[in-house]
Design a protein around this motif. Structure first.
Motif, PDB file in Angstrom:
ATOM      1  N   VAL A  54      41.828  46.613   5.511  1.00 44.62           N
ATOM      2  CA  VAL A  54      42.706  45.647   6.181  1.00 44.62           C
ATOM      3  C   VAL A  54      43.440  44.834   5.122  1.00 44.62           C
ATOM      4  O   VAL A  54      42.843  44.398   4.143  1.00 44.62           O
ATOM      5  N   SER A  55      44.716  44.625   5.353  1.00 45.48           N
ATOM      6  CA  SER A  55      45.521  43.689   4.574  1.00 45.48           C
ATOM      7  C   SER A  55      46.549  43.146   5.557  1.00 45.48           C
ATOM      8  O   SER A  55      47.601  43.754   5.769  1.00 45.48           O
ATOM      9  N   GLU A  56      46.201  42.018   6.190  1.00 46.74           N
ATOM     10  CA  GLU A  56      47.002  41.505   7.316  1.00 46.74           C
ATOM     11  C   GLU A  56      47.018  39.979   7.315  1.00 46.74           C
ATOM     12  O   GLU A  56      46.169  39.334   6.713  1.00 46.74           O
ATOM     13  N   LYS A  57      47.950  39.436   8.084  1.00 44.60           N
ATOM     14  CA  LYS A  57      47.933  38.015   8.432  1.00 44.60           C
ATOM     15  C   LYS A  57      46.984  37.888   9.617  1.00 44.60           C
ATOM     16  O   LYS A  57      47.098  38.632  10.595  1.00 44.60           O
ATOM     17  N   VAL A  58      46.053  36.951   9.540  1.00 42.08           N
ATOM     18  CA  VAL A  58      45.064  36.772  10.599  1.00 42.08           C
ATOM     19  C   VAL A  58      44.948  35.293  10.943  1.00 42.08           C
ATOM     20  O   VAL A  58      45.381  34.427  10.185  1.00 42.08           O
ATOM     21  N   THR A  59      44.319  35.019  12.086  1.00 44.00           N
ATOM     22  CA  THR A  59      44.078  33.623  12.469  1.00 44.00           C
ATOM     23  C   THR A  59      42.602  33.264  12.373  1.00 44.00           C
ATOM     24  O   THR A  59      42.256  32.086  12.346  1.00 44.00           O
ATOM     25  N   LEU A 102      31.878  42.501  11.145  1.00 45.30           N
ATOM     26  CA  LEU A 102      32.897  41.554  10.729  1.00 45.30           C
ATOM     27  C   LEU A 102      34.015  41.632  11.769  1.00 45.30           C
ATOM     28  O   LEU A 102      34.493  42.724  12.073  1.00 45.30           O
ATOM     29  N   THR A 103      34.381  40.484  12.338  1.00 40.35           N
ATOM     30  CA  THR A 103      35.400  40.444  13.390  1.00 40.35           C
ATOM     31  C   THR A 103      36.660  39.779  12.846  1.00 40.35           C
ATOM     32  O   THR A 103      36.580  38.703  12.238  1.00 40.35           O
ATOM     33  N   VAL A 104      37.792  40.421  13.071  1.00 41.42           N
ATOM     34  CA  VAL A 104      39.079  39.933  12.569  1.00 41.42           C
ATOM     35  C   VAL A 104      40.021  39.738  13.747  1.00 41.42           C
ATOM     36  O   VAL A 104      40.229  40.653  14.541  1.00 41.42           O
ATOM     37  N   LYS A 105      40.588  38.538  13.856  1.00 40.30           N
ATOM     38  CA  LYS A 105      41.611  38.289  14.878  1.00 40.30           C
ATOM     39  C   LYS A 105      42.955  38.227  14.157  1.00 40.30           C
ATOM     40  O   LYS A 105      43.223  37.310  13.380  1.00 40.30           O
ATOM     41  N   LEU A 106      43.780  39.242  14.412  1.00 42.69           N
ATOM     42  CA  LEU A 106      45.088  39.330  13.771  1.00 42.69           C
ATOM     43  C   LEU A 106      46.031  38.264  14.319  1.00 42.69           C
ATOM     44  O   LEU A 106      45.849  37.771  15.438  1.00 42.69           O
ATOM     45  N   ALA A 107      47.053  37.936  13.542  1.00 44.05           N
ATOM     46  CA  ALA A 107      48.047  36.952  13.976  1.00 44.05           C
ATOM     47  C   ALA A 107      48.732  37.401  15.269  1.00 44.05           C
ATOM     48  O   ALA A 107      49.172  36.575  16.067  1.00 44.05           O
ATOM     49  N   SER A 108      48.777  38.711  15.506  1.00 45.02           N
ATOM     50  CA  SER A 108      49.381  39.255  16.727  1.00 45.02           C
ATOM     51  C   SER A 108      48.515  39.028  17.967  1.00 45.02           C
ATOM     52  O   SER A 108      48.949  39.250  19.083  1.00 45.02           O
ATOM     53  N   GLY A 109      47.243  38.602  17.747  1.00 44.70           N
ATOM     54  CA  GLY A 109      46.331  38.379  18.856  1.00 44.70           C
ATOM     55  C   GLY A 109      45.312  39.495  19.024  1.00 44.70           C
ATOM     56  O   GLY A 109      44.306  39.335  19.706  1.00 44.70           O
ATOM     57  N   GLU A 110      45.555  40.646  18.408  1.00 39.93           N
ATOM     58  CA  GLU A 110      44.633  41.778  18.482  1.00 39.93           C
ATOM     59  C   GLU A 110      43.345  41.462  17.714  1.00 39.93           C
ATOM     60  O   GLU A 110      43.379  40.812  16.668  1.00 39.93           O
ATOM     61  N   THR A 111      42.213  41.912  18.256  1.00 39.60           N
ATOM     62  CA  THR A 111      40.930  41.730  17.581  1.00 39.60           C
ATOM     63  C   THR A 111      40.410  43.084  17.129  1.00 39.60           C
ATOM     64  O   THR A 111      40.427  44.047  17.894  1.00 39.60           O
ATOM     65  N   ARG A 112      39.959  43.145  15.874  1.00 39.45           N
ATOM     66  CA  ARG A 112      39.375  44.373  15.313  1.00 39.45           C
ATOM     67  C   ARG A 112      37.988  44.057  14.768  1.00 39.45           C
ATOM     68  O   ARG A 112      37.745  42.965  14.280  1.00 39.45           O
TER      69      ARG A 112
END
Length: 135
Positions: A17-22, A51-61
């Motif tokens: 992952v290499s993203e903008k996240v919230t 590990l839970t990632v919430k992307l800036a787009s709102g998607e959760t991975r």
């Protein structure tokens, strides 16, 4: 909308992952840790977990990580995982191979302290296996 920050999840095999996240929820060794934008600088070890990632787009991975370190700054967070896979890629074979390797390491442990640490890791990995792949 929540502030975003840069996040990277890196394993020796690849950049996952290499993203903008919230928000990032890390399975830190001393307990689960939530990282948001402008977090105070910190560094922590991570244990096997999700590990839970919430992307800036709102998607959760979600990703299964098998130990490592997290470096947290007000502007970003980097997780250097010993190994990691997307949760949907996790399999019984993956977990069983790691469990078998740990059991072999336990039987060859040079000291009681090392054996205890490995047994603790085995317990965490077994628990994670049951939670990620129930039944």
């Amino acid at each position: 909308m929540a502030d975003s920050f840069d996040f990277e999840l890196v394993s020796p095999e690849r950049l996952l992952v290499s993203e903008k996240v919230t928000e990032v929820i890390i399975p830190a060794t001393l307990g689960e840790m939530t990282v948001l934008a402008k977090h105070a600088p910190a560094m922590t070890t991570i244990k096997p977990g999700v590990l839970t990632v919430k992307l800036a787009s709102g998607e959760t991975r979600k990703y299964v990580v098998f130990g490592g370190f997290a470096d947290i700054l007000p502007t970003g967070c980097t997780v250097l995982a010993e190994s990691a896979v997307a949760k949907e890629e996790a399999s019984r074979d993956l977990f069983q191979a790691r469990i078998d390797a740990l059991r072999a390491d336990i039987s060859d442990a040079p000291t009681d302290e090392h054996r205890t640490k490995l047994e603790h890791m085995l317990s965490e990995l077994t628990h994670l296996n049951q939670n990620v792949l129930p039944g």
